[in-house]
Enzyme design. Sequence first.
Site, PDB file in Angstrom:
ATOM      1  N   SER A 145       0.890  -1.295  -0.071  1.00  0.00           N
ATOM      2  CA  SER A 145       0.123   0.160   0.015  1.00  0.00           C
ATOM      3  C   SER A 145       0.814   1.195   0.112  1.00  0.00           C
ATOM      4  O   SER A 145       0.248   2.229  -0.333  1.00  0.00           O
ATOM      5  CB  SER A 145      -1.031  -0.197   1.244  1.00  0.00           C
ATOM      6  OG  SER A 145      -0.159   0.149   2.258  1.00  0.00           O
ATOM      7  N   LYS A 176       1.493   4.460   6.751  1.00  0.00           N
ATOM      8  CA  LYS A 176       0.856   5.378   5.966  1.00  0.00           C
ATOM      9  C   LYS A 176       1.445   6.858   5.855  1.00  0.00           C
ATOM     10  O   LYS A 176       2.066   7.096   6.841  1.00  0.00           O
ATOM     11  CB  LYS A 176      -0.801   5.470   6.220  1.00  0.00           C
ATOM     12  CG  LYS A 176      -1.365   3.928   6.118  1.00  0.00           C
ATOM     13  CD  LYS A 176      -1.566   3.613   4.501  1.00  0.00           C
ATOM     14  CE  LYS A 176      -2.371   2.340   4.529  1.00  0.00           C
ATOM     15  NZ  LYS A 176      -1.528   1.185   5.041  1.00  0.00           N
TER      16      LYS A 176
END
Lengths: 172, 172
Positions: free
Chosen positions: B93, B130
């Site tokens: 991701s 993230k």
Amino acid sequence: MMNRGGKRMGAGRPKGTNHYGEPTKPVRIPVSKIDRVLRFVREREDGIPLYGNEVPAGFPSPADDYAEGVLDLNAHLVREPTATFFVRARGDSMIGAGIHDGDLLVVDRSLEATNGKVVIVSINGELTVKRLRQAKGRTWLIPENPDYPPIDFQEQDDTHLWGVVTNVVHSL
Amino acid sequence: MMNRGGKRMGAGRPKGTNHYGEPTKPVRIPVSKIDRVLRFVREREDGIPLYGNEVPAGFPSPADDYAEGVLDLNAHLVREPTATFFVRARGDSMIGAGIHDGDLLVVDRSLEATNGKVVIVSINGELTVKRLRQAKGRTWLIPENPDYPPIDFQEQDDTHLWGVVTNVVHSL
DNA sequence: TTTTTGAATAATGTAACAACATTCAAAAGG
DNA sequence: CCTTTTGAATGTTGTTACATTATTCAAAAA
């Protein structure tokens, strides 16, 4: 001052109450390295913890048992210290291999540069990093970026294969 | 055995002929670390060379002057040892930030998690990496992969921001 | 001239030491 | 009887001391 009594059984500092919890011995160290040795010995008894993907209880408390233990980066990234060097990567021709402009490459000269390995070569005095591809008796240096063309490679006076890239260190 | 003469001017082992070329001093080391300290002190007087992008003369001979000097990976990648830990990245991701599945992330808890930093958070007992994005009074966790959606982030019982990712170590 | 050999001197690992730290329990004080 | 004071007991620690080893030199021997 008067005498305050004679023998005391069990008195005295208990064993194992030193800074390290284990005995020490004098070791002769060259003076220029004493600082670094003391820092290594004193400041990080626990090393730096390495965690997996689950959150351990008390994470990240150094007192815990670590999911994957403790890591020394030098030892982890450098297998053959005498045959290892670092190169800073330039350009984006190997972006597909996770090598970005400015990344630090760990290069091992003792590894065999076999088909598919990422290698460091010098061409006309310039260092470059590419993937080695051997097929049909020829050797190619393949960039991992469609914007760049493969290079027909053969070792000559002005080209040399220096080693195999084992790790890439990318700063954010 | 007969006498073989008296005074000899200039005889004797010359100064500076020891293994290190500099004086040594005894330092007390915990026994379990003596091995590693000796290895550090003895086996790598030169450290590991770091080169730039040009091929230096005699590259890569440890005896040369190095283009960018010498590098200790622990010191280079870890600024605050007591506030640092490692996490292994999972998934793709964050591929756009150069973070691949299995990469080793260096995380510094002492850095402020400001807008745009890549951070480690735990959500429901899972660690994830993230990019932090703060806008209009809200905080988002943005993946760097269009296949994944942003996450609306607020610290609660089951979420916690653990630190800022400073480096990514990618193995080839 | 070449080789042998012990004197001269530095390096090295470790024992020893002095100064310090820590703990205990007897003595003092209430 | 309880708390505080105090010095003995003992481990720790940085440094010095020292015996052993390594290295070099030049006089003596060959």
